[in-house]
Write a protein that holds these residues in place. Structure first.
Motif, PDB file in Angstrom:
ATOM      1  N   LYS A   1       0.814  -1.225   0.000  1.00  9.32           N
ATOM      2  CA  LYS A   1       0.000   0.000   0.000  1.00  9.32           C
ATOM      3  C   LYS A   1       0.843   1.268   0.000  1.00  9.32           C
ATOM      4  N   ASN A   2       2.051   1.196   0.526  1.00  5.54           N
ATOM      5  CA  ASN A   2       2.873   2.401   0.554  1.00  5.54           C
ATOM      6  C   ASN A   2       3.785   2.525  -0.662  1.00  5.54           C
ATOM      7  N   LYS A   3       3.623   1.613  -1.588  1.00  7.79           N
ATOM      8  CA  LYS A   3       4.422   1.685  -2.807  1.00  7.79           C
ATOM      9  C   LYS A   3       3.570   2.259  -3.941  1.00  7.79           C
ATOM     10  N   ASP A   4       4.245   2.536  -5.042  1.00 10.02           N
ATOM     11  CA  ASP A   4       3.593   3.059  -6.235  1.00 10.02           C
ATOM     12  C   ASP A   4       2.995   1.862  -6.984  1.00 10.02           C
ATOM     13  N   THR A   5       1.803   1.422  -6.536  1.00 11.17           N
ATOM     14  CA  THR A   5       1.289   0.121  -6.976  1.00 11.17           C
ATOM     15  C   THR A   5       0.086   0.233  -7.920  1.00 11.17           C
ATOM     16  N   TYR A   6       0.072  -0.615  -8.926  1.00  9.71           N
ATOM     17  CA  TYR A   6      -1.089  -0.805  -9.801  1.00  9.71           C
ATOM     18  C   TYR A   6      -1.549  -2.249  -9.663  1.00  9.71           C
ATOM     19  N   ILE A   7      -2.847  -2.451  -9.570  1.00 12.87           N
ATOM     20  CA  ILE A   7      -3.382  -3.811  -9.453  1.00 12.87           C
ATOM     21  C   ILE A   7      -4.286  -4.111 -10.645  1.00 12.87           C
ATOM     22  N   THR A   8      -4.041  -5.236 -11.296  1.00 16.37           N
ATOM     23  CA  THR A   8      -4.993  -5.720 -12.294  1.00 16.37           C
ATOM     24  C   THR A   8      -5.522  -7.054 -11.788  1.00 16.37           C
ATOM     25  N   THR A   9      -6.604  -7.526 -12.389  1.00 17.69           N
ATOM     26  CA  THR A   9      -7.088  -8.852 -12.010  1.00 17.69           C
ATOM     27  C   THR A   9      -7.568  -9.613 -13.241  1.00 17.69           C
ATOM     28  N   GLU A  10      -7.717 -10.887 -13.035  1.00 16.37           N
ATOM     29  CA  GLU A  10      -8.436 -11.720 -13.997  1.00 16.37           C
ATOM     30  C   GLU A  10      -9.916 -11.686 -13.575  1.00 16.37           C
ATOM     31  N   VAL A  11     -10.655 -12.752 -13.836  1.00 13.18           N
ATOM     32  CA  VAL A  11     -12.076 -12.721 -13.489  1.00 13.18           C
ATOM     33  C   VAL A  11     -12.461 -13.942 -12.664  1.00 13.18           C
ATOM     34  N   GLY A  12     -13.160 -13.689 -11.578  1.00 15.75           N
ATOM     35  CA  GLY A  12     -13.627 -14.788 -10.735  1.00 15.75           C
ATOM     36  C   GLY A  12     -13.583 -14.394  -9.276  1.00 15.75           C
ATOM     37  N   GLN A  13     -13.509 -15.405  -8.404  1.00 17.10           N
ATOM     38  CA  GLN A  13     -13.503 -15.139  -6.959  1.00 17.10           C
ATOM     39  C   GLN A  13     -12.351 -14.215  -6.569  1.00 17.10           C
ATOM     40  N   HIS A  14     -11.155 -14.496  -7.106  1.00 16.53           N
ATOM     41  CA  HIS A  14      -9.989 -13.688  -6.729  1.00 16.53           C
ATOM     42  C   HIS A  14     -10.232 -12.209  -7.044  1.00 16.53           C
ATOM     43  N   GLN A  15     -10.967 -11.966  -8.136  1.00 19.98           N
ATOM     44  CA  GLN A  15     -11.263 -10.590  -8.562  1.00 19.98           C
ATOM     45  C   GLN A  15     -12.152  -9.897  -7.530  1.00 19.98           C
ATOM     46  N   MET A  16     -13.160 -10.627  -7.051  1.00 18.40           N
ATOM     47  CA  MET A  16     -14.072 -10.046  -6.066  1.00 18.40           C
ATOM     48  C   MET A  16     -13.367  -9.853  -4.722  1.00 18.40           C
ATOM     49  N   TRP A  17     -12.518 -10.815  -4.341  1.00 13.59           N
ATOM     50  CA  TRP A  17     -11.775 -10.639  -3.095  1.00 13.59           C
ATOM     51  C   TRP A  17     -10.828  -9.450  -3.188  1.00 13.59           C
ATOM     52  N   ALA A  18     -10.218  -9.306  -4.357  1.00 16.53           N
ATOM     53  CA  ALA A  18      -9.326  -8.155  -4.542  1.00 16.53           C
ATOM     54  C   ALA A  18     -10.121  -6.863  -4.390  1.00 16.53           C
ATOM     55  N   ALA A  19     -11.312  -6.837  -5.009  1.00 13.43           N
ATOM     56  CA  ALA A  19     -12.144  -5.625  -4.939  1.00 13.43           C
ATOM     57  C   ALA A  19     -12.600  -5.354  -3.514  1.00 13.43           C
ATOM     58  N   GLN A  20     -12.832  -6.424  -2.748  1.00 15.68           N
ATOM     59  CA  GLN A  20     -13.319  -6.251  -1.376  1.00 15.68           C
ATOM     60  C   GLN A  20     -12.204  -5.882  -0.397  1.00 15.68           C
ATOM     61  N   PHE A  21     -11.020  -6.469  -0.592  1.00 17.35           N
ATOM     62  CA  PHE A  21      -9.995  -6.365   0.450  1.00 17.35           C
ATOM     63  C   PHE A  21      -8.814  -5.457   0.106  1.00 17.35           C
ATOM     64  N   TYR A  22      -8.653  -5.116  -1.162  1.00 18.23           N
ATOM     65  CA  TYR A  22      -7.564  -4.192  -1.500  1.00 18.23           C
ATOM     66  C   TYR A  22      -8.158  -2.791  -1.530  1.00 18.23           C
ATOM     67  N   LYS A  23      -7.582  -1.865  -0.792  1.00 20.13           N
ATOM     68  CA  LYS A  23      -8.150  -0.515  -0.746  1.00 20.13           C
ATOM     69  C   LYS A  23      -7.402   0.391  -1.720  1.00 20.13           C
ATOM     70  N   PHE A  24      -8.143   1.008  -2.612  1.00 14.61           N
ATOM     71  CA  PHE A  24      -7.514   1.893  -3.597  1.00 14.61           C
ATOM     72  C   PHE A  24      -7.686   3.342  -3.178  1.00 14.61           C
ATOM     73  N   GLU A  25      -6.597   4.049  -3.160  1.00 17.89           N
ATOM     74  CA  GLU A  25      -6.614   5.439  -2.694  1.00 17.89           C
ATOM     75  C   GLU A  25      -6.700   6.423  -3.849  1.00 17.89           C
ATOM     76  N   LYS A  26      -6.280   5.959  -5.041  1.00 16.73           N
ATOM     77  CA  LYS A  26      -6.207   6.879  -6.184  1.00 16.73           C
ATOM     78  C   LYS A  26      -6.852   6.243  -7.407  1.00 16.73           C
ATOM     79  N   PRO A  27      -7.320   7.062  -8.348  1.00 15.89           N
ATOM     80  CA  PRO A  27      -7.888   6.491  -9.575  1.00 15.89           C
ATOM     81  C   PRO A  27      -6.797   5.935 -10.486  1.00 15.89           C
ATOM     82  N   ASN A  28      -7.201   5.169 -11.466  1.00 17.06           N
ATOM     83  CA  ASN A  28      -6.314   4.594 -12.489  1.00 17.06           C
ATOM     84  C   ASN A  28      -5.346   3.535 -11.957  1.00 17.06           C
ATOM     85  N   ARG A  29      -5.555   3.121 -10.705  1.00 19.00           N
ATOM     86  CA  ARG A  29      -4.650   2.150 -10.097  1.00 19.00           C
ATOM     87  C   ARG A  29      -5.225   0.752 -10.106  1.00 19.00           C
TER      88      ARG A  29
END
Lengths: 185, 587
Positions: free
Chosen positions: B386-414
């Protein structure tokens, strides 16, 4: 999970709304594929096409007019209009029925009707054609082709009558339509 | 007058003039002249993908992270058909990309020539617009028109099909970047009285909510800033679609989390019970609304969208504003200033209700010291990145929903994910596209064991260009979301959703010349994540997680927002029988 509907990742709903017939006038760039783009949109989104007429109307600016009759609930007709407006080569979409009511805009259609028969039926066909102001544009010893221009309902009526006097086949142009009065459609 | 150039040179010059520095593609017979032009210049960098679908997703990744238009070049026939999934993905998620496809020479079109396909016919349904260039004179105009159409209004993909003889032909190039389009002119003004009406409705409401979407992201980073200001001023709670994550910070105090099928309890309950819904740049998708006739029954609904076809499409609204989200927010803030509105209602009761829903703690899961829980894996990944200059992409499925639920995005386009089309195989090539645009940033594709195999060939691309893309696989040996639905809806018959014969992902990475890491126990997780981040070059991390965990909360089919399944409701019966049935393969 749902009693009436199959188990699915989608919600199944049936929508039953009042359907209306609307005539749309669409001005497009006359470029290749433009008609496919418009009717492809209808196919892809499940909209109906009851009648379709296309021709170039301004060769200098390469513009064509598509006159299209569709059937759907008022909200579906509104969706059709907005969807068509969004297509890149579309200049303008007018819903003539919404603006003028069902019989307000000037709408005409041309039909060629081939009739086969002899004796009384042949005479009756001629008499009916005369009554409808249809022109006889082809004749042989046992057939006629009549040409009739008019409103869709009138042509429907004529064809219906012809079916009892030897109707063989029909070709119709689909509806051409314009706004009444001095304004552009 | 213009400069004399070949068709192929015009293509590359126009791309350069449009400010695109990197493009993605795959050569072939019908685009050889363009590749020759690429070879003879150094302004536009070409990234060689390993499959054209990868090129399209990489172009999407480039576009979504930079805000520019993404470009891909594919050959005729199979090159173009392989790109179709990527184009459709960009259409549903409103991502501006330009696809240049080669075509057989003009005189052979329609003759079923080698590698001929009716590309404009095939892609008509999956682009905003497409062109077949029949005359070299039209090429400069079409090139610039294509970029204009791709980025204007609701953005999306376009395709230019260029026969090989047109690529060889000589024409005159002019930079037409500022040309006005004769028919395609999306709204540029805004109905100010309608914006005033919105502010009045907010002042009168007791339970307002903002439901934001990808339109905020597409409108540019400044729009996210305006959104933040607007929320600060009004103190309205905000939820967002999958596409809109990051527009308002995940740590922000008015944030309710994502809404929809796998959204949070508080977001969905607030949507259901609100009296005023302000939808900004979202489109009432069926994953969002749930059962449509029970969708937010008590609210007045306001919809702000640049695209007229989105308004009243699925849900009829009370007030619609056809405008760019940024323009709307800017105008809304102007109205607040001009009318000297210093305070909005505090919505105390409303916030108290929301706090009650939050206490349900809908994302809780059973911790496990022996097996890595997938939610825990995402939480740790978040904490360590979270304190790094990070971009997250995902595939599609459960992992995608967990990523959306548990990874907090502070900025757009990330945050880059395939929302509308739900394309498995999206995340990794998209991550490569981001990494090309931002070589120094940390780019992580959160993947599933099934999805990653759909475009794994792009690992060669990552290795070739020394991209640092990281692949974080939540490996549960299942197409987890398919299995989840089978458990819940199809009598627990796990039909063809078990990932048998998975490769050894560590060896797979090594075979490509990348690095492979695996983690099997919670105690090893942090160390493995840190190693993944610190290892240069592409890395696959095979994170082996609890194989039968399911994704909750969830709004099942045909249910309303206030009829959610929480994790506790279902674990016992439905999921435990699943564990019995396939116990042998279980952890």
């Amino acid at each position: 999970m749902n009693d009436k509907n199959p188990a699915s990742t989608y919600d199944f709903v049936s929508i039953d709304e009042n359907k209306e017939r609307h005539t749309l006038s669409i001005i497009v760039d006359n470029e290749s594929g433009v008609l496919a783009r418009v009717i492809g949109l209808f196919a892809a989104r499940g909209f109906n096409i009851d009648s379709l007429t296309v021709s170039e109307i301004e060769s200098k600016n390469q513009l064509s007019r598509i006159t299209l009759v569709s059937c759907g609930s008022p909200s579906v007709i509104e969706k059709i209009k907005i969807q068509v407006e969004r297509l890149v080569p579309v200049h303008k979409v007018s819903d003539l029925t919404a603006e003028y009511g069902q019989y307000g805009a000037l709408e005409r259609e041309l039909a060629l009707i081939k009739v086969k028969g002899s004796g009384n039926k042949r005479l009756e066909a001629l008499r009916l054609a005369e009554a409808f102001d249809a022109q006889t544009v082809d004749a042989s010893l046992n057939s006629f082709i009549f040409q009739l221009t008019g409103r869709t309902r009138e042509i429907d009526r004529f064809i219906h009558l012809m079916s009892s006097v030897g109707l063989l086949e029909v070709s119709r142009t689909g509806i051409a339509a314009l706004k009444r009065g001095a304004e552009n459609t | 007058m213009g400069i004399k150039k070949t068709g192929a040179e015009i293509v590359i010059q126009a791309i350069e003039d449009q400010g695109v520095d990197s493009i993605f593609g795959y050569p072939g017979g019908a685009v050889l002249p363009i590749y020759d032009a690429i070879f003879q210049q150094d302004k536009v960098k070409h990234i060689l993908v390993r499959h054209e679908q990868g090129a399209a997703h990489a172009a999407e990744g480039y576009a979504r992270s930079t805000g520019k238009v993404g470009v891909l070049i594919v050959t005729s026939g199979p090159g173009a058909t392989n790109a179709v999934t990527g184009l459709t993905d960009a259409l549903l998620d409103s991502i501006p990309i330009v696809c240049i496809s080669g075509q057989v020479p003009t005189h052979l079109i329609g003759s079923d020539a080698f590698q001929e396909a009716d590309t404009v016919g095939i892609t008509r349904a999956c682009t905003k617009h497409n062109w077949l260039v029949k005359d070299i004179k039209d090429l400069p105009r079409i090139m610039h028109e294509a970029f204009y159409v791709a980025r204007s209004g609701r953005p999306g993909p376009v395709l230019i099909d260029i026969p090989k003889d047109i690529q060889f032909a000589e024409g005159e190039y002019e930079n037409l970047i500022k040309i006005k389009h004769k028919t395609y002119n999306p709204p540029s003004s805004i109905d100010k009285s309608a914006v005033s009406k919105v502010i009045e409705l907010i002042q009168r409401s007791k339970k307002p909510i903002i439901y934001s979407g990808g339109g905020i992201i597409n409108s540019g980073p400044n729009t996210s800033k305006l959104l933040n200001k607007f929320i600060q001023k009004t103190n309205i709670p905000i939820t967002s679609t999958l596409m809109g994550l990051g527009a308002y910070p995940g740590s922000g105090k008015n944030w309710l989390g994502m809404l929809g099928m796998h959204g949070t309890y508080e977001a969905n309950m607030a949507m259901h019970d609100c009296d005023l819904m302000i939808c900004i740049g979202a489109r009432f998708d069926d994953r969002i609304t749930g059962k449509i006739d029970e969708f937010s029954p008590k609210s007045k609904k306001i919809h702000i969208d640049i695209d007229a076809t989105s308004i009243n499409k699925n849900v009829d609204v009370d007030l619609a504003i056809l405008a760019d989200c940024g323009k709307f927010l800017n105008e809304a803030l102007n109205v607040i200033r001009e009318k000297k509105i210093n305070s909005f209602p505090a919505y105390d009761n409303w916030w108290q209700e929301i706090e009650k829903w939050k206490k349900v703690d809908c994302l809780k899961y059973k911790a496990n010291s022996d097996v890595i829980m997938p939610q825990y894996a995402i939480q740790r990944l978040y904490e360590l990145t979270k304190n790094k200059d990070t971009y997250i992409t995902t595939e599609v499925g459960q992992h995608q929903m967990w990523a959306a639920q548990f990874y907090k995005f502070e900025k757009p386009n990330r945050w880059l994910t395939s929302g509308g089309l739900g394309t498995m195989g999206y995340g990794f090539p998209a991550a490569n596209g981001v990494q090309v645009a931002f070589p120094e940033s940390l780019v992580i594709d959160i993947a599933g064991d099934a999805s990653i195999l759909m475009n794994i060939q792009e690992l060669s691309t990552a290795v070739q260009y020394r991209l640092n893309t990281k692949i974080f696989i939540l490996n549960n040996s299942y197409m987890g979301m398919v299995r989840q639905w089978q458990q819940l809806l199809h009598g627990n018959r796990i039909s063809e959703s078990y990932s048998d014969s998975l490769p050894d992902f560590v060896k797979l990475a090594e075979a490509y010349g990348a690095t492979g890491i695996s983690a099997k126990k919670p105690k090893d997780l942090d160390q493995a994540i840190i190693k993944m981040i610190e290892t240069p070059g592409p890395v696959i991390m095979d994170c082996q997680v609890a194989s039968l965990e399911n994704c909750f909360p969830m709004i099942p089919s045909g249910k309303a927002h206030n009829d959610m399944l929480l994790g506790d409701d279902v674990t016992d019966e439905q999921v435990s029988t699943a564990i019995d049935d396939s116990g042998k393969i279980m952890v």
